[in-house]
Scaffold this motif. Structure first.
Motif, PDB file in Angstrom:
ATOM      1  N   GLU A  46      54.438   8.212 -97.633  1.00  0.00           N
ATOM      2  CA  GLU A  46      53.241   8.808 -97.016  1.00  0.00           C
ATOM      3  C   GLU A  46      52.165   7.746 -96.805  1.00  0.00           C
ATOM      4  N   GLU A  47      51.956   6.908 -97.811  1.00  0.00           N
ATOM      5  CA  GLU A  47      50.952   5.852 -97.705  1.00  0.00           C
ATOM      6  C   GLU A  47      51.309   4.884 -96.574  1.00  0.00           C
ATOM      7  N   ASP A  48      52.580   4.502 -96.486  1.00  0.00           N
ATOM      8  CA  ASP A  48      53.023   3.609 -95.411  1.00  0.00           C
ATOM      9  C   ASP A  48      52.751   4.217 -94.041  1.00  0.00           C
ATOM     10  N   GLU A  49      52.958   5.528 -93.905  1.00  0.00           N
ATOM     11  CA  GLU A  49      52.718   6.192 -92.632  1.00  0.00           C
ATOM     12  C   GLU A  49      51.234   6.153 -92.262  1.00  0.00           C
ATOM     13  N   VAL A  50      50.362   6.292 -93.247  1.00  0.00           N
ATOM     14  CA  VAL A  50      48.921   6.209 -92.982  1.00  0.00           C
ATOM     15  C   VAL A  50      48.550   4.808 -92.523  1.00  0.00           C
ATOM     16  N   TRP A  51      49.044   3.780 -93.245  1.00  0.00           N
ATOM     17  CA  TRP A  51      48.743   2.403 -92.851  1.00  0.00           C
ATOM     18  C   TRP A  51      49.303   2.094 -91.461  1.00  0.00           C
ATOM     19  N   ASP A  52      50.477   2.623 -91.138  1.00  0.00           N
ATOM     20  CA  ASP A  52      51.072   2.421 -89.821  1.00  0.00           C
ATOM     21  C   ASP A  52      50.200   3.061 -88.736  1.00  0.00           C
ATOM     22  N   ALA A  53      49.681   4.242 -89.010  1.00  0.00           N
ATOM     23  CA  ALA A  53      48.811   4.918 -88.037  1.00  0.00           C
ATOM     24  C   ALA A  53      47.527   4.124 -87.822  1.00  0.00           C
ATOM     25  N   ILE A  54      46.971   3.587 -88.904  1.00  0.00           N
ATOM     26  CA  ILE A  54      45.750   2.776 -88.774  1.00  0.00           C
ATOM     27  C   ILE A  54      46.041   1.526 -87.949  1.00  0.00           C
ATOM     28  N   ALA A  55      47.134   0.846 -88.272  1.00  0.00           N
ATOM     29  CA  ALA A  55      47.497  -0.366 -87.534  1.00  0.00           C
ATOM     30  C   ALA A  55      47.773  -0.037 -86.072  1.00  0.00           C
ATOM     31  N   GLY A  56      48.469   1.069 -85.827  1.00  0.00           N
ATOM     32  CA  GLY A  56      48.779   1.462 -84.452  1.00  0.00           C
ATOM     33  C   GLY A  56      47.527   1.761 -83.651  1.00  0.00           C
ATOM     34  N   SER A  57      46.516   2.337 -84.281  1.00  0.00           N
ATOM     35  CA  SER A  57      45.282   2.643 -83.555  1.00  0.00           C
ATOM     36  C   SER A  57      44.500   1.384 -83.209  1.00  0.00           C
ATOM     37  N   ARG A  58      44.744   0.315 -83.942  1.00  0.00           N
ATOM     38  CA  ARG A  58      44.050  -0.954 -83.683  1.00  0.00           C
ATOM     39  C   ARG A  58      44.831  -1.859 -82.741  1.00  0.00           C
ATOM     40  N   ASP A  59      46.091  -1.552 -82.502  1.00  0.00           N
ATOM     41  CA  ASP A  59      46.951  -2.385 -81.660  1.00  0.00           C
ATOM     42  C   ASP A  59      46.809  -1.940 -80.208  1.00  0.00           C
ATOM     43  N   ARG A  60      45.886  -2.567 -79.519  1.00  0.00           N
ATOM     44  CA  ARG A  60      45.653  -2.207 -78.124  1.00  0.00           C
ATOM     45  C   ARG A  60      45.370  -3.469 -77.325  1.00  0.00           C
ATOM     46  N   PRO A  61      45.493  -3.411 -76.030  1.00  0.00           N
ATOM     47  CA  PRO A  61      45.227  -4.593 -75.202  1.00  0.00           C
ATOM     48  C   PRO A  61      43.811  -5.121 -75.443  1.00  0.00           C
ATOM     49  N   GLY A  62      43.699  -6.414 -75.569  1.00  0.00           N
ATOM     50  CA  GLY A  62      42.404  -7.049 -75.764  1.00  0.00           C
ATOM     51  C   GLY A  62      41.941  -7.075 -77.220  1.00  0.00           C
ATOM     52  N   ALA A  63      42.780  -6.609 -78.126  1.00  0.00           N
ATOM     53  CA  ALA A  63      42.402  -6.610 -79.538  1.00  0.00           C
ATOM     54  C   ALA A  63      42.277  -8.050 -80.028  1.00  0.00           C
ATOM     55  N   LYS A  64      41.334  -8.281 -80.930  1.00  0.00           N
ATOM     56  CA  LYS A  64      41.143  -9.618 -81.498  1.00  0.00           C
ATOM     57  C   LYS A  64      42.153  -9.841 -82.609  1.00  0.00           C
ATOM     58  N   PHE A  65      42.703 -11.025 -82.660  1.00  0.00           N
ATOM     59  CA  PHE A  65      43.652 -11.379 -83.701  1.00  0.00           C
ATOM     60  C   PHE A  65      43.103 -12.543 -84.506  1.00  0.00           C
ATOM     61  N   PHE A  66      43.359 -12.515 -85.790  1.00  0.00           N
ATOM     62  CA  PHE A  66      42.955 -13.576 -86.681  1.00  0.00           C
ATOM     63  C   PHE A  66      44.199 -14.120 -87.375  1.00  0.00           C
ATOM     64  N   SER A  67      44.132 -15.413 -87.700  1.00  0.00           N
ATOM     65  CA  SER A  67      45.258 -15.997 -88.439  1.00  0.00           C
ATOM     66  C   SER A  67      45.301 -15.405 -89.846  1.00  0.00           C
ATOM     67  N   HIS A  68      46.454 -15.490 -90.468  1.00  0.00           N
ATOM     68  CA  HIS A  68      46.618 -14.999 -91.825  1.00  0.00           C
ATOM     69  C   HIS A  68      45.621 -15.692 -92.763  1.00  0.00           C
ATOM     70  N   ASP A  69      45.496 -17.010 -92.621  1.00  0.00           N
ATOM     71  CA  ASP A  69      44.591 -17.760 -93.482  1.00  0.00           C
ATOM     72  C   ASP A  69      43.145 -17.309 -93.297  1.00  0.00           C
ATOM     73  N   ARG A  70      42.732 -17.070 -92.077  1.00  0.00           N
ATOM     74  CA  ARG A  70      41.359 -16.641 -91.819  1.00  0.00           C
ATOM     75  C   ARG A  70      41.124 -15.220 -92.365  1.00  0.00           C
ATOM     76  N   ALA A  71      42.108 -14.364 -92.213  1.00  0.00           N
ATOM     77  CA  ALA A  71      41.950 -12.985 -92.668  1.00  0.00           C
ATOM     78  C   ALA A  71      41.803 -12.897 -94.182  1.00  0.00           C
ATOM     79  N   TRP A  72      42.470 -13.790 -94.922  1.00  0.00           N
ATOM     80  CA  TRP A  72      42.459 -13.725 -96.384  1.00  0.00           C
ATOM     81  C   TRP A  72      41.554 -14.781 -97.007  1.00  0.00           C
ATOM     82  N   ALA A  73      40.736 -15.437 -96.209  1.00  0.00           N
ATOM     83  CA  ALA A  73      39.828 -16.486 -96.738  1.00  0.00           C
ATOM     84  C   ALA A  73      38.618 -15.871 -97.410  1.00  0.00           C
TER      85      ALA A  73
END
Length: 73
Positions: A46-73
């Motif tokens: 259930e938790e995985d499905e919630v996280w997938d829905a959140i990620a899916g709602s953010r995955d759209r054309p023009g979305a900003k992406f950050f490197s792994h290092d920048r995201a966890w800095a």
């Protein structure tokens, strides 16, 4: 699992009870332990499905992406 346990009463269909009995016997553990294990797995799904829905709602054309290092800095 949590150190403190809470007892709950759950009614399940006969078919589910038979499946639980077989799984507990197969894994050589009490039915209650197997039921708790299966509930924890279901909650993780259930938790995985919630996280997938959140990620899916953010995955759209023009979305900003950050490197792994920048995201966890």
């Amino acid at each position: 699992m949590l150190a403190t346990k809470t007892r709950i009463n759950v009614s399940i269909p006969r078919q589910a009870r038979r499946a639980l009995e077989r799984l507990a016997r197969r894994d050589e553990m009490p039915e209650a332990t197997k039921a708790a294990e299966l509930i924890m797995r279901a909650l993780e799904i259930e938790e995985d499905e919630v996280w997938d829905a959140i990620a899916g709602s953010r995955d759209r054309p023009g979305a900003k992406f950050f490197s792994h290092d920048r995201a966890w800095a």
